[in-house]
Design an enzyme around this catalytic site. Structure first.
Site, short mmCIF file in Angstrom:
data_model
loop_
_atom_site.label_atom_id
_atom_site.label_comp_id
_atom_site.label_asym_id
_atom_site.label_seq_id
_atom_site.Cartn_x
_atom_site.Cartn_y
_atom_site.Cartn_z
N GLU A 131 0.82 -1.21 0.00
CA GLU A 131 0.00 0.00 0.00
C GLU A 131 0.86 1.26 0.00
O GLU A 131 0.53 2.26 -0.64
CB GLU A 131 -0.87 0.03 1.27
CG GLU A 131 -2.21 -0.64 1.13
CD GLU A 131 -3.18 0.23 0.38
OE1 GLU A 131 -2.94 0.49 -0.82
OE2 GLU A 131 -4.18 0.63 0.96
N THR A 184 -4.09 8.51 -4.58
CA THR A 184 -4.17 8.56 -3.11
C THR A 184 -3.04 9.41 -2.51
O THR A 184 -3.25 10.15 -1.55
CB THR A 184 -4.13 7.14 -2.51
OG1 THR A 184 -5.19 6.39 -3.07
CG2 THR A 184 -4.28 7.14 -1.01
N1 HSE Z 1 -7.58 6.30 4.71
C1 HSE Z 1 -6.99 6.43 3.42
C2 HSE Z 1 -7.18 7.85 2.94
C3 HSE Z 1 -7.64 5.48 2.48
O1 HSE Z 1 -8.28 8.37 3.11
O2 HSE Z 1 -6.24 8.45 2.43
C4 HSE Z 1 -7.13 5.56 1.07
O3 HSE Z 1 -7.84 4.65 0.27
#
Ligand code: HSE
Length: 309
Positions: A131, A184
């Protein structure tokens, strides 16, 4: 020792509005499939197919499945070569744990090939290494539900402690993926580094309220608790039509709705299949009105870990 394995791992909805980086659930559809086969090269060789797979790096150090496997192999002191094929059912950058799903299938598969030296919980660390390649951060709210199934609370990162939460019987999840990506890494970088004390207090109260609501199957409390004061105010602006869609959904009988993970997928929770179908169509139609194609899924919470197929 088996030589080859094919594993399917589910998508996931992270944050669930009130639990930034510490709450996530697994859904049955869509999913990624990862095939692993030993080769004699001592190297990982990655190929990809499926939804938007051209966006996936095939360098093992930069690929979430590759990096997760490298972390696993390093921890058991092995230097095996593998051919890895990743079939994307979850478009990357869609907000429903695309990278986590590939990493989950990969670490589950490699653990099986080596005769399961690790329990599922121990695989999460290796999945997180995968990740990190995609998001630049070590978060577990997609990878934990992708590996363990269910609704999971990350109580602590150091040390890693993942708690299982109950699933209300009627709970249904709707996710709609508009046809564009949000990285992300970028979506995390734009978040404020500090939050006002008032927001932190409110978010903590809502996360606790949501957790209790799951135990009590109390959909009204769940509804009141599903508020995101951390990420949504910033990330909502990245999704055209988001505020309007959210306001329309609130008029329907949804338990709650918000941005799935870092977006752009929008999710909603409901306790009725007709409501679920209606809101899925509503979101797709609203995106269509502003010229954005989208695809939607309705699913119960996936309670199972990745599956060998
Ligand atoms: N918690 C993470 C974010 C999840 O919101 O950046 C990313 O899929």
């Amino acid at each position: 020792m088996k030589n080859k394995i094919k594993v399917r791992a589910s998508a996931s909805i992270a944050n669930i509005s009130c639990g930034f980086d510490c709450l996530g659930l697994s859904i049955k559809e869509p999913y990624d499939e990862v095939t692993l086969e030993f080769n004699n090269s001592k190297k990982l060789s990655i190929t990809v197919s499926g939804k938007k797979s051209s966006l996936i790096p095939v360098n093992p150090e930069k690929n979430t499945a590759g990096k997760a496997i490298l972390s696993f192999l390093h921890s058991i002191g092995e230097k095996k070569g593998l051919n890895i094929h990743i079939k994307k059912g979850i478009p990357p950058g869609s907000g429903i744990g695309s990278s986590a799903s590939s990493a989950a299938a990969a670490v589950f598969g490699i653990n099986e090939l080596f005769g399961n030296p690790y329990k599922l919980e121990k695989l999460i660390f290796h999945g997180m290494a995968g990740e990190e390649v995609a998001s630049g951060s070590f978060h577990a709210d997609n990878i934990a539900p992708a590996i363990l199934g269910g609704i999971r609370l990350i109580r602590s990162y150091e040390p890693l402690e993942i708690l299982n939460l109950p699933i209300p019987k009627k709970l249904m999840c709707v996710v709609v993926l508009p046809d564009f990506s949000i990285n992300t890494y970028d979506a995390r970088n734009m978040l404020p580094k500090r939050v006002p004390l008032k927001s932190a207090v409110e978010q903590a109260g809502n996360l606790a309220g949501f957790t209790i609501a799951l135990y009590q199957e109390n959909y009204e409390l769940m509804q009141r608790s599903m508020v995101d004061l951390f990420a949504e105010p910033v990330r909502g602006k990245l999704i055209p039509g988001y505020k309007k869609i959210q306001n329309l959904l609130k008029k329907e009988n949804v338990i709650g709705c918000g941005i799935s993970g870092s977006g752009p997928a929008i999710f909603a929770l409901a306790n009725d299949i007709d409501v679920s179908k209606k809101i899925k169509t509503l979101i797709i139609n609203e995106f269509k009105k502003i010229g954005i194609d989208s695809i939607g899924y309705i699913s119960k919470v996936q309670t199972l870990p990745p599956q060998i197929i």
